[in-house]
Structure formats: C-alpha cells, structure tokens
Design a protein around this motif. Sequence first.
Motif, PDB file in Angstrom:
ATOM      1  N   ASP A  27      39.722  40.481  44.401  1.00 15.42           N
ATOM      2  CA  ASP A  27      41.154  40.619  44.621  1.00 15.42           C
ATOM      3  C   ASP A  27      41.948  39.854  43.557  1.00 15.42           C
ATOM      4  OD1 ASP A  27      43.251  41.713  46.282  1.00 15.42           O
ATOM      5  OD2 ASP A  27      43.682  39.674  46.912  1.00 15.42           O
ATOM      6  N   ASN A  28      41.504  38.642  43.234  1.00 17.71           N
ATOM      7  CA  ASN A  28      42.236  37.841  42.255  1.00 17.71           C
ATOM      8  C   ASN A  28      42.151  38.396  40.840  1.00 17.71           C
ATOM      9  OD1 ASN A  28      43.162  36.039  44.126  1.00 17.71           O
ATOM     10  ND2 ASN A  28      41.640  34.467  43.706  1.00 17.71           N
ATOM     11  N   LEU A  29      41.138  39.219  40.573  1.00 13.59           N
ATOM     12  CA  LEU A  29      40.995  39.803  39.244  1.00 13.59           C
ATOM     13  C   LEU A  29      41.922  41.009  39.021  1.00 13.59           C
ATOM     14  CD1 LEU A  29      37.138  39.678  38.572  1.00 13.59           C
ATOM     15  CD2 LEU A  29      38.886  38.070  37.865  1.00 13.59           C
ATOM     16  N   LYS A  30      42.574  41.471  40.082  1.00 20.90           N
ATOM     17  CA  LYS A  30      43.499  42.593  39.941  1.00 20.90           C
ATOM     18  C   LYS A  30      44.687  42.175  39.079  1.00 20.90           C
ATOM     19  CE  LYS A  30      42.219  44.687  44.356  1.00 20.90           C
ATOM     20  NZ  LYS A  30      42.659  45.012  45.734  1.00 20.90           N
TER      21      LYS A  30
ATOM     22  N   ILE B 112      35.465  38.925  34.286  1.00 22.21           N
ATOM     23  CA  ILE B 112      36.099  37.610  34.359  1.00 22.21           C
ATOM     24  C   ILE B 112      36.814  37.294  33.049  1.00 22.21           C
ATOM     25  CG2 ILE B 112      35.668  35.130  34.607  1.00 22.21           C
ATOM     26  CD1 ILE B 112      33.236  35.931  36.383  1.00 22.21           C
ATOM     27  N   TYR B 113      36.153  37.577  31.943  1.00 24.74           N
ATOM     28  CA  TYR B 113      36.756  37.307  30.634  1.00 24.74           C
ATOM     29  C   TYR B 113      38.019  38.130  30.435  1.00 24.74           C
ATOM     30  CZ  TYR B 113      37.443  37.164  25.602  1.00 24.74           C
ATOM     31  OH  TYR B 113      37.995  37.013  24.363  1.00 24.74           O
TER      32      TYR B 113
ATOM     33  N   ILE C 125      37.828  32.946  41.306  1.00 26.96           N
ATOM     34  CA  ILE C 125      37.282  34.272  40.991  1.00 26.96           C
ATOM     35  C   ILE C 125      36.946  35.050  42.263  1.00 26.96           C
ATOM     36  CG2 ILE C 125      35.436  35.524  39.817  1.00 26.96           C
ATOM     37  CD1 ILE C 125      35.129  32.999  38.035  1.00 26.96           C
ATOM     38  N   SER C 126      37.581  36.182  42.423  1.00 27.05           N
ATOM     39  CA  SER C 126      37.259  37.142  43.486  1.00 27.05           C
ATOM     40  C   SER C 126      37.729  38.504  42.997  1.00 27.05           C
ATOM     41  CB  SER C 126      37.971  36.777  44.789  1.00 27.05           C
ATOM     42  OG  SER C 126      39.366  36.962  44.668  1.00 27.05           O
TER      43      SER C 126
ATOM     44  N   SER D 172      44.528  18.168  29.680  1.00 30.34           N
ATOM     45  CA  SER D 172      44.578  19.014  30.871  1.00 30.34           C
ATOM     46  C   SER D 172      43.466  20.049  30.752  1.00 30.34           C
ATOM     47  CB  SER D 172      45.929  19.725  30.993  1.00 30.34           C
ATOM     48  OG  SER D 172      46.991  18.808  31.005  1.00 30.34           O
ATOM     49  N   SER D 173      43.156  20.708  31.867  1.00 31.76           N
ATOM     50  CA  SER D 173      42.079  21.693  31.827  1.00 31.76           C
ATOM     51  C   SER D 173      42.340  22.824  32.815  1.00 31.76           C
ATOM     52  CB  SER D 173      40.740  21.027  32.165  1.00 31.76           C
ATOM     53  OG  SER D 173      39.688  21.970  32.134  1.00 31.76           O
ATOM     54  N   ALA D 174      42.091  24.040  32.360  1.00 34.82           N
ATOM     55  CA  ALA D 174      42.057  25.195  33.266  1.00 34.82           C
ATOM     56  C   ALA D 174      40.599  25.444  33.650  1.00 34.82           C
ATOM     57  CB  ALA D 174      42.645  26.419  32.588  1.00 34.82           C
ATOM     58  N   SER D 175      40.382  25.820  34.898  1.00 32.55           N
ATOM     59  CA  SER D 175      39.018  25.985  35.402  1.00 32.55           C
ATOM     60  C   SER D 175      38.839  27.345  36.064  1.00 32.55           C
ATOM     61  CB  SER D 175      38.699  24.892  36.425  1.00 32.55           C
ATOM     62  OG  SER D 175      38.902  23.606  35.892  1.00 32.55           O
ATOM     63  N   PHE D 176      37.646  27.889  35.913  1.00 28.97           N
ATOM     64  CA  PHE D 176      37.279  29.114  36.630  1.00 28.97           C
ATOM     65  C   PHE D 176      36.330  28.726  37.749  1.00 28.97           C
ATOM     66  CE2 PHE D 176      39.070  30.750  32.859  1.00 28.97           C
ATOM     67  CZ  PHE D 176      39.501  32.029  33.141  1.00 28.97           C
ATOM     68  N   TRP D 177      36.649  29.191  38.944  1.00 29.09           N
ATOM     69  CA  TRP D 177      35.972  28.688  40.131  1.00 29.09           C
ATOM     70  C   TRP D 177      35.616  29.845  41.054  1.00 29.09           C
ATOM     71  CZ3 TRP D 177      34.040  24.110  41.517  1.00 29.09           C
ATOM     72  CH2 TRP D 177      33.743  23.889  42.866  1.00 29.09           C
ATOM     73  N   ALA D 178      34.437  29.768  41.668  1.00 28.35           N
ATOM     74  CA  ALA D 178      34.058  30.809  42.631  1.00 28.35           C
ATOM     75  C   ALA D 178      33.055  30.263  43.627  1.00 28.35           C
ATOM     76  CB  ALA D 178      33.467  32.017  41.918  1.00 28.35           C
ATOM     77  N   ASP D 179      33.340  30.423  44.902  1.00 28.17           N
ATOM     78  CA  ASP D 179      32.346  30.135  45.932  1.00 28.17           C
ATOM     79  C   ASP D 179      31.387  31.310  46.073  1.00 28.17           C
ATOM     80  OD1 ASP D 179      33.277  27.560  46.749  1.00 28.17           O
ATOM     81  OD2 ASP D 179      34.963  28.561  47.731  1.00 28.17           O
TER      82      ASP D 179
END
Length: 213
Positions: free
Chosen positions: A137-140, A194-195, A134-135, A177-184
């Motif tokens: 830029d990545n949400l574009k 995000i949703y 999650i950033s 398997s799993s998809a994950s949402f990640w953010a530093d």
Amino acid sequence: MNYILIKLALRLLKKMDNEIGKQFANQPNARFHLGGDEFTDKLSKNTAYINYLNATSKNVENQGFTPEAWNDGFLNSELSQLNHHIQVTYWNWTADQSGQLGAQRKKAWASMPRLIRNHFKVFNYNDYYLYFNISKDNLKAHNVSYMIKDMKQYWKPTLWHTDHVTKLKSLHGIVGSSASFWADSAGGISDNQIYSAGQKFVKEFFVLARKPA
C-alpha cells in the motif's frame, strides 16, 4: 548477577565485532552501530547496558570506528556513566509508546536536547517523517507523494521527535540525519519496486537534510 558470564559474553561480542570490523577497516568516516533499540523498559537503572555499551564502543573505537547506538537505552540518570564518544542515532523519544508508559519514558529517557547538553553528538532519525515503511500500500504512487509532501512541509533536521513541536533552535550537536527503509513484512515486494518508489523520497530528504536550520 553472574560477573563471569558477563565477562565471557563481552569477550564473545568483542570477538564478533572485531571480525566484522576487519571487513570495513581503513574506510573514511567509518562508523560501527552497536544497536540498542526497543530492548528495554528500564526507567532508573540499566547497569548491564552501560557495561555493554562502554566495553563495545571502546573496542570499536580502537579499530578506528566511530561508535553509534540508538537512543532508547540512554537514561537521564546515567548519561555521565556512558562513553561520550558514542554518537546517538535518535529515532523516537518513547520508542513509539504513548499514555502512561510514554509519559514515564519522557521523564526517564534522555531527550535529544538533553543528550546535546550533556555533550553527546546525535543523528536525527525521526521515525515519523524519515522512515519509509515498506508495504504494498505504501509503495502506491499517491501514498509516496503524500509522504514526500508531508516531509517537505513539516520536517527539518532540527525536528527530532515525531510530528510534535520539538524543534531545536540550531543544528548544534546534530551531526547528521538519516532516512530509513523499514519493513516488518515485505513478502512479495521486489528490490526494484522499493527502489523505484523510494528514490524520490530519498532525493527530497537529501535536499531537506542539507538546508540550514
């Protein structure tokens, strides 16, 4: 090694796990993740971690949970000493390290095939394709579209390590398997943003995850 302190620490951890477990008791397919990622550089011996995982996994099993742990601490030399009821959430063979350290870890840390051969069940959390970082830029939209296209083109539930050629021949031993949402750091990004950006990613993941090998 101070065994008294270790016993006290394990007693505290079990008490904490018991308190958490009570909030989720009696649910179908109940799982309890015990952690264990990016915490060690051990290559040959990790007795303290074995003691931790064995004690806490048996404790949550007694509460009716399936214990889970990240793959990082599963050393080839110690697989026989670990509770084999632990299901391993496998995200990256080397904890994203390359070069000399990465090569050392590939020799010492258990690969997904090695875990399966040793009768562990595993989850595919491939961080290259299945982590939505999650950033702003990545949400574009164009970046989300690229991630989805890349995942659809290359990832399968049998592809377990980054984008390398590490595909297994079958789903034997892979229980999911799993998809994950990640953010530093995701300051200033709302849940709705995000949703909105992530729902297409998750929908495509579900389609791929349900396909046969």
